[in-house]
Design a protein around this motif. Structure first.
Motif, PDB file in Angstrom:
ATOM      1  N   GLY A 158     -11.648  27.523 -26.539  1.00 37.70           N
ATOM      2  CA  GLY A 158     -12.472  27.638 -27.727  1.00 37.70           C
ATOM      3  C   GLY A 158     -12.399  26.414 -28.610  1.00 37.70           C
ATOM      4  O   GLY A 158     -13.075  26.328 -29.616  1.00 37.70           O
ATOM      5  N   SER A 159     -11.600  25.427 -28.233  1.00 38.34           N
ATOM      6  CA  SER A 159     -11.546  24.209 -29.034  1.00 38.34           C
ATOM      7  C   SER A 159     -12.814  23.402 -28.786  1.00 38.34           C
ATOM      8  O   SER A 159     -13.545  23.649 -27.833  1.00 38.34           O
ATOM      9  N   GLN A 160     -13.074  22.425 -29.626  1.00 41.69           N
ATOM     10  CA  GLN A 160     -14.265  21.596 -29.469  1.00 41.69           C
ATOM     11  C   GLN A 160     -14.002  20.397 -28.565  1.00 41.69           C
ATOM     12  O   GLN A 160     -14.813  19.489 -28.495  1.00 41.69           O
ATOM     13  N   ALA A 161     -12.826  20.388 -27.898  1.00 39.91           N
ATOM     14  CA  ALA A 161     -12.484  19.240 -27.072  1.00 39.91           C
ATOM     15  C   ALA A 161     -13.544  19.018 -26.013  1.00 39.91           C
ATOM     16  O   ALA A 161     -14.054  19.961 -25.416  1.00 39.91           O
ATOM     17  N   SER A 162     -13.921  17.764 -25.761  1.00 40.81           N
ATOM     18  CA  SER A 162     -14.945  17.503 -24.759  1.00 40.81           C
ATOM     19  C   SER A 162     -14.294  17.233 -23.416  1.00 40.81           C
ATOM     20  O   SER A 162     -13.100  17.039 -23.312  1.00 40.81           O
ATOM     21  N   GLY A 163     -15.131  17.244 -22.385  1.00 43.43           N
ATOM     22  CA  GLY A 163     -14.608  17.048 -21.045  1.00 43.43           C
ATOM     23  C   GLY A 163     -14.743  15.609 -20.625  1.00 43.43           C
ATOM     24  O   GLY A 163     -14.895  14.715 -21.451  1.00 43.43           O
ATOM     25  N   GLY A 164     -14.734  15.381 -19.303  1.00 42.42           N
ATOM     26  CA  GLY A 164     -14.739  14.018 -18.826  1.00 42.42           C
ATOM     27  C   GLY A 164     -16.123  13.531 -18.473  1.00 42.42           C
ATOM     28  O   GLY A 164     -17.007  14.301 -18.110  1.00 42.42           O
ATOM     29  N   GLN A 165     -16.290  12.225 -18.563  1.00 47.07           N
ATOM     30  CA  GLN A 165     -17.541  11.619 -18.117  1.00 47.07           C
ATOM     31  C   GLN A 165     -17.537  11.582 -16.590  1.00 47.07           C
ATOM     32  O   GLN A 165     -16.510  11.286 -15.974  1.00 47.07           O
ATOM     33  N   VAL A 166     -18.656  11.888 -15.991  1.00 43.68           N
ATOM     34  CA  VAL A 166     -18.773  11.848 -14.528  1.00 43.68           C
ATOM     35  C   VAL A 166     -19.846  10.826 -14.172  1.00 43.68           C
ATOM     36  O   VAL A 166     -20.968  10.908 -14.674  1.00 43.68           O
ATOM     37  N   GLU A 167     -19.482   9.892 -13.315  1.00 45.31           N
ATOM     38  CA  GLU A 167     -20.448   8.861 -12.946  1.00 45.31           C
ATOM     39  C   GLU A 167     -20.606   8.853 -11.428  1.00 45.31           C
ATOM     40  O   GLU A 167     -19.610   8.773 -10.700  1.00 45.31           O
ATOM     41  N   LEU A 168     -21.834   8.946 -10.980  1.00 47.37           N
ATOM     42  CA  LEU A 168     -22.124   8.831  -9.552  1.00 47.37           C
ATOM     43  C   LEU A 168     -22.766   7.474  -9.324  1.00 47.37           C
ATOM     44  O   LEU A 168     -23.770   7.152  -9.966  1.00 47.37           O
ATOM     45  N   ARG A 169     -22.141   6.683  -8.455  1.00 51.19           N
ATOM     46  CA  ARG A 169     -22.686   5.344  -8.177  1.00 51.19           C
ATOM     47  C   ARG A 169     -23.093   5.270  -6.714  1.00 51.19           C
ATOM     48  O   ARG A 169     -22.227   5.426  -5.831  1.00 51.19           O
ATOM     49  N   ASP A 170     -24.357   5.069  -6.491  1.00 49.76           N
ATOM     50  CA  ASP A 170     -24.901   4.928  -5.128  1.00 49.76           C
ATOM     51  C   ASP A 170     -24.410   6.045  -4.204  1.00 49.76           C
ATOM     52  O   ASP A 170     -24.137   5.805  -3.021  1.00 49.76           O
TER      53      ASP A 170
END
Ligand code: ATP
Length: 402
Positions: free
Chosen positions: A18-30
């Protein structure tokens, strides 16, 4: 669609539910995934590049077989990718096992352990990770409250409805507080009403928890309502990635224009040509004036004439007269016969025909129109779309669209 499968990556709790903590960035490259079996090769994901921002809700939507699930399973580590990179918070996880990626995946099938209670099902990912009993119980209690399933904790899956089971499956993913949530058509086993309710709840949940979420569906309405952005896929490639309203208003190409929106956009093969000093959009069965604003937006010169696909959404066609008076070629209107009236409650869907060409319109339910009527319909010239005949790319999307 993937098989039923309990989640594989389990991480100890690090932040409170329930915290407002955000998650991780996900990057797909090629990112590329090719299934090869002898001489048979299926390119399921073709050189995909996308960055899902921290805390974003991204929805992959597209027809069956376009590569949505493969993309998701590749991110989860359930598929070995053929080429490219998958970065989570900047770290390439391509060689890492699912459990090392700190990701939770929720499947279409709930994959609950049948012999365990709801409490045990939800606590299980923490238990196998060695989280102590008291912490486990606290996390399960908090998560159950969030999902409004506290009263179900002592029941077994067989004593739950489909919607309740899906909530427990969600709870089991949430309790682990992973960096990223992956959802593979999680609502498709629910009835229509419950799907809409769960859709709203998922939205609320995401607002509250703020974790990066990547969601796969073939349902364009689900995509439109859930996504911060939606990635429309076809044939292993992303066709367009943008906020939902932008995808609707400014589809990148004819595929996207046809896939997003229900009933779908009407398409007509047309020739833009000169007719007695004016420029017309000629469908063969009827011609409409070429709007002034198109002159400003399109490079091709209408005086030379060119072939295109003309598109207009059903809600941009209105009935201007129930009597079907004939109209001149200078008006954005035609007479047409009503073939089918579908009464949807809040709207009527009309299927109409003009000289062998069919199209659909959405009109207000007060419209007293019946099958077999000949009516005059007006086309809203500010909402015209034109697509390149050869590659389907959008040339214009309405007078305000550029
Ligand atoms: P759906 O909505 O039907 O689940 P999808 O968009 O999720 O479809 P994928 O399941 O990712 O599509 O499949 C993409 C392509 O890869 C399809 O042509 C499919 O037949 C193929 N494919 C998927 N899994 C395998 C596999 N294990 N072996 C060979 N081909 C596969």
């Amino acid at each position: 669609m993937s098989d039923s499968q309990p989640e594989t990556s389990i991480e100890p709790a690090t932040q409170s539910i329930g915290s407002q903590a955000s998650g991780g960035q996900v990057e797909l490259r090629d990112l590329t995934k090719i299934y090869a079996d002898g001489d048979d090769r299926v390119v399921a994901v073709d050189n995909m590049n996308v960055t899902v921002e921290d805390g974003e809700f991204l929805v992959f939507v597209g027809p069956s077989g376009c590569g949505k699930t493969t993309t998701l399973r590749s991110i989860a580590g359930l598929e070995e990718i053929t080429d490219g990179e998958i970065l989570i918070e900047g770290e390439n996880v391509a060689g890492k096992a699912p459990r090392q990626r700190d990701i939770a995946m929720v499947f279409q099938t709930y994959a609950l352990y049948p012999h365990m209670t709801v409490q045990e099902n939800m606590a299980y990912p923490l238990k196998v990770r060695g989280v102590g009993k008291a912490t486990r119980e606290q996390k399960v209690r908090e998560t159950a409250e969030l999902l409004q399933i506290s009263e179900l904790l002592d029941r077994q899956p067989k004593d739950l409805s489909g919607g309740q089971q899906q909530r427990v499956a969600l709870g089991r993913a949430l309790v682990r507080e992973p960096r990223v949530f992956l959802f593979d058509e999680p609502l498709s086993n629910l009835d229509a009403k419950l799907r809409i309710k769960m859709r709203t709840e998922l939205n609320r949940l995401h607002d509250k928890i703020g974790k990066t979420s990547i969601y796969v569906t073939h349902d364009q309405a689900e995509a439109m309502t859930l996504g911060d952005r939606i990635a429309v896929m076809n044939d292993a490639e992303i066709q367009q990635i943008a906020p939902p309203q932008q995808v609707y208003d400014k589809p990148a190409n004819q595929f996207v224009a046809g896939f997003i929106g229900s009933p779908q956009m009407n398409f007509f093969d047309v020739e833009v040509r000169q007719d007695g000093g004016t420029t017309v959009i000629d469908t063969q069965s009827f011609a409409l004036p070429y709007p002034d604003w198109m002159h400003d937006q399109i490079d091709s010169s209408p005086s030379d004439g060119f072939d295109a696909v003309y598109g207009i959404r059903p809600e941009d066609i209105t009935i201007s007269s129930l009597r079907g008076e004939s109209v001149s070629e200078t008006e954005n209107a035609i007479t047409a016969e009503v073939l089918v009236v579908e009464e949807m409650g809040s709207d009527f869907f009309l299927t109409m025909e003009k000289d062998g060409v069919e199209f659909q319109a959405i009109v207000e339910p007060e419209t007293s129109v019946s099958q077999g009527d000949t009516v005059t319909v007006s086309f809203n010239e500010d909402k015209y779309h034109l697509f390149d005949k050869s590659d389907g790319e959008s040339l214009v999307y309405g007078s305000e669209g550029h």
